[in-house]
Scaffold this motif. Structure first.
Motif, PDB file in Angstrom:
ATOM      1  N   ARG A 199      -8.874   4.172   3.799  1.00  0.00           N
ATOM      2  CA  ARG A 199      -8.318   3.180   2.710  1.00  0.00           C
ATOM      3  C   ARG A 199      -7.224   2.369   2.847  1.00  0.00           C
ATOM      4  O   ARG A 199      -7.130   1.081   2.957  1.00  0.00           O
ATOM      5  N   ARG A 200      -6.362   2.874   3.810  1.00  0.00           N
ATOM      6  CA  ARG A 200      -5.290   2.077   4.323  1.00  0.00           C
ATOM      7  C   ARG A 200      -5.731   0.750   5.253  1.00  0.00           C
ATOM      8  O   ARG A 200      -5.233  -0.170   5.148  1.00  0.00           O
ATOM      9  N   SER A 260       4.639   5.265   3.567  1.00  0.00           N
ATOM     10  CA  SER A 260       4.024   6.679   3.772  1.00  0.00           C
ATOM     11  C   SER A 260       4.750   7.586   3.155  1.00  0.00           C
ATOM     12  O   SER A 260       6.212   7.671   3.461  1.00  0.00           O
ATOM     13  N   PHE A 261       4.294   8.605   2.683  1.00  0.00           N
ATOM     14  CA  PHE A 261       4.806   9.655   2.271  1.00  0.00           C
ATOM     15  C   PHE A 261       4.349  11.094   2.684  1.00  0.00           C
ATOM     16  O   PHE A 261       3.384  11.457   1.914  1.00  0.00           O
ATOM     17  N   GLY A 262       4.881  11.766   3.438  1.00  0.00           N
ATOM     18  CA  GLY A 262       4.667  13.052   3.938  1.00  0.00           C
ATOM     19  C   GLY A 262       3.234  13.198   3.892  1.00  0.00           C
ATOM     20  O   GLY A 262       2.306  12.591   4.208  1.00  0.00           O
ATOM     21  N   CYS A 318      -2.483   1.899  -4.477  1.00  0.00           N
ATOM     22  CA  CYS A 318      -2.081   3.514  -4.159  1.00  0.00           C
ATOM     23  C   CYS A 318      -3.460   4.059  -3.564  1.00  0.00           C
ATOM     24  O   CYS A 318      -4.532   3.759  -3.891  1.00  0.00           O
ATOM     25  N   VAL A 319      -3.249   5.219  -2.680  1.00  0.00           N
ATOM     26  CA  VAL A 319      -4.222   5.832  -1.915  1.00  0.00           C
ATOM     27  C   VAL A 319      -4.910   6.633  -2.993  1.00  0.00           C
ATOM     28  O   VAL A 319      -6.320   6.943  -2.820  1.00  0.00           O
ATOM     29  N   PHE A 351       0.840  -1.192  -0.027  1.00  0.00           N
ATOM     30  CA  PHE A 351       0.008   0.086  -0.080  1.00  0.00           C
ATOM     31  C   PHE A 351       0.995   1.434   0.132  1.00  0.00           C
ATOM     32  O   PHE A 351       1.810   1.326   0.790  1.00  0.00           O
ATOM     33  N   ILE A 352       0.517   2.030  -0.712  1.00  0.00           N
ATOM     34  CA  ILE A 352       1.436   3.595  -1.015  1.00  0.00           C
ATOM     35  C   ILE A 352       0.316   4.395  -0.483  1.00  0.00           C
ATOM     36  O   ILE A 352      -0.813   4.806  -1.241  1.00  0.00           O
ATOM     37  N   GLY A 353       0.640   5.486   0.476  1.00  0.00           N
ATOM     38  CA  GLY A 353      -0.358   6.366   0.957  1.00  0.00           C
ATOM     39  C   GLY A 353       0.724   7.559   1.520  1.00  0.00           C
ATOM     40  O   GLY A 353       1.674   7.319   1.676  1.00  0.00           O
ATOM     41  N   GLY A 354      -0.191   8.603   2.034  1.00  0.00           N
ATOM     42  CA  GLY A 354       0.459   9.574   2.768  1.00  0.00           C
ATOM     43  C   GLY A 354       0.377   9.194   4.297  1.00  0.00           C
ATOM     44  O   GLY A 354      -0.135   8.306   4.836  1.00  0.00           O
TER      45      GLY A 354
END
Lengths: 349, 349
Positions: A209-210, A229-231, A259-260, A195-198
């Motif tokens: 969503r995560r 997790s990205f910023g 992805c988110v 999973f890619i998200g903030g």
DNA sequence: CTGTTAGCGCATTCAC
DNA sequence: GTGAATGCGCTAACAG
């Protein structure tokens, strides 16, 4: 930048008032008022005379005065996380479409995914005495919640299914949608899904969503914890690209990334092209939101589609009904409308 | 869709008024008014008492009443072609940033690239008596123009350099920008350059860009008339894809395509991938607007960048100054601010 | 169908 | 530093 300025001008003139129109048309102000709202009972002849006077004076009705006296401003306040996200701007369009026919106007604010800013905006909006208010999300600061509850106007929460709604709801479960997407990937044969998200605090839909992703991999017995997790949300296309690189370095055996949003999914896929990683051959990528870019990119991107404009249309009409109910003294309870989502499989998985 | 409705509720209570706060705090309404705007000269002690009463009653200032009495609504009307185009929503953000510190609020409307809808919106906006208005484009219906001129408030036209401005201007020449882009492509060696855009009537910026393209190919002595027009603006990503196919079929020797916006350029490039046409090997593609998608796509897209947010910031501050000028009785002439554009070369050409 | 009276909730203006 | 009177421009409610 080049700046130019010419000579001075003459003083602007004050706009005409209804009383002036009335004098010119030889009637009372009240008759002008009636003539200007189509329902008013005014003889065709005087109406024509009034409309002529309106034309000659360039008169424009002053709704801020009208609002004070009628106790209805004709405003609907709408708060969305960002005006730059086409999902939410589609919802804003839907709201506009739903209400503009009824002579209502939208007062739009954007929270930047920040519930403190939302609180400020709620206060600022209530200051305009809207006839109703539509917010995104079911999570608010305690103060914002209190203000919304005690404003005496209908409230619609959207894009979410709050456990404890303030009033009306038009939304769906982001967690369920995300979970459905992971299950679909599982059916397609993927067994190591990331999973890619903030970072989660601000974007509560992203956090949901995560959560849905997490539930799904757990119940399917897949490897857990594959999360980048990205910023600060919203995570950008560019950050999606950086994230997938980080993902592949950290867990080279991952075969699919959820992805988110479509934007980060798109950034991820383009970065894969750049590095020669085949999508979906080397890694499958899915997004969320069915943005235009997902329908046109190469490969086209698997996503979860929600009818964003329809959320706005429905929220608008729920609100309209509630406003009418209040005006007419009816008091039905709050309505909850669950809108459907759909996993759309495309070339990226 | 699933719809639920629960039981009835109790009647909503009317929000508190300033007079009620005054009674509770043991002062006059006037003192409450002063305490609530920071500049008011009120002793610290009574201010505290008033703020406590405000808190207890959940009082929120009613600006629509305040507007009527002060003759300043605190609204700035802004009309943009579309809320869904990130160029314009960036401008809207800029406007918001410029004005929100001054206690002004934006009333946003979107014209759908239609000057008749713009006219309706101008009328609807004036009905709210904004303190100023910002419009996109310098082209309006005669009625809209007249309404704007005689509204007695400052007007800023943006995203364009009108030959005959109504009042203030913050913009640039779309034709010049497009022309500069074609010249740059010429320098890179391209000799058969086409243009992809929408049918021109509605989108006047698009028409200007086409005009700049036309001038450039003429003055460079390149083959002319390589133009694909596609339905109603704004032309979508998908339509960009269809257009490039049509272009290559019609003029197989074309070596570069200038698109009316990055969105259509992106759609065109993705369609090229799909068909195995190398970009820029088989055909170079350039866009306009420096959208996020152009910075992240593969290849990255050559474009013309304008600082959209800055257009909003500048338009907002020009307007603020003009509003203050009027309030203080000054009458300087209209200002024209030309914002720069920049051709950004990337991998797609 | 039309006019009169009153007042919406606040800020301006002038007192004190 | 605070209060009282007045009116912003319009519409609700009633009278005719």
């Amino acid at each position: 930048m080049k700046r130019t300025r010419t000579t001075t001008r003459k003083a602007p003139k004050r706009p005409a008032t209804m009383a002036e129109v009335a004098v010119r048309a030889g009637v009372s102000a009240m008759t002008v008022s009636r003539a200007l709202k189509s329902d008013g009972a005014v003889s065709e002849e005087t109406r024509q005379r009034i409309l002529a006077a309106v034309e000659e004076l360039g008169y424009v009705l002053d709704l801020s005065a009208g609002a004070l006296s009628s106790k209805r401003t004709g405003f609907v306040a709408a708060l969305i996380p960002s005006i730059n996200n086409s999902n939410f701007s589609d919802t804003a369009r839907g709201i506009t479409e739903a209400i503009e026919g009824q002579g209502l106007q939208m007062l739009l604010g954007y929270t930047d995914y920040d519930i403190d800013k939302e609180e400020q905006l709620v206060r600022a909006m209530l200051t305009r005495r809207p006839d109703g208010i539509i917010v995104t999300d079911g999570r608010h600061t305690p103060k914002a919640r209190r203000m919304l509850q005690s404003a005496g106007i209908p409230v619609v929460e959207t894009w979410d299914l709050p456990a404890d709604p303030i009033d009306h709801v038009v939304g769906f479960s982001n967690a369920e949608a995300s979970r459905a997407l992971v299950h679909r990937l599982y059916q397609k044969g993927y067994r190591n899904i990331a999973f890619i998200g903030g970072a989660s605090r601000r974007d509560t839909r992203g956090a949901d969503r995560r959560l849905g992703y997490k539930r799904a991999v757990e119940e399917l017995g897949l490897p857990v914890g594959r999360t980048i997790s990205f910023g600060n949300p919203p995570i950008s296309m560019q950050q999606g690209g950086e994230a997938i690189v980080q993902l592949i370095e950290q867990w080279p055996d991952v075969d699919a990334a959820v992805c988110v949003s479509d934007l980060s999914a798109f950034g991820a896929i383009m970065e894969c092209h750049r590095r020669g990683w085949a999508v979906p051959g080397r890694i499958a990528v899915a997004g969320f939101g069915d943005f235009e870019v997902s329908r046109c990119s190469w490969p086209r991107i698997t996503t979860v589609a929600v009818d964003c404009r329809n959320i706005g249309l429905e929220a608008g009409s729920v609100l309209l009904r509630a406003i009418d109910d209040i005006r007419d003294g009816r008091r039905p309870g709050p309505e909850t409308l669950i809108v459907p989502f759909e996993v759309i499989e495309r070339e990226s998985t």
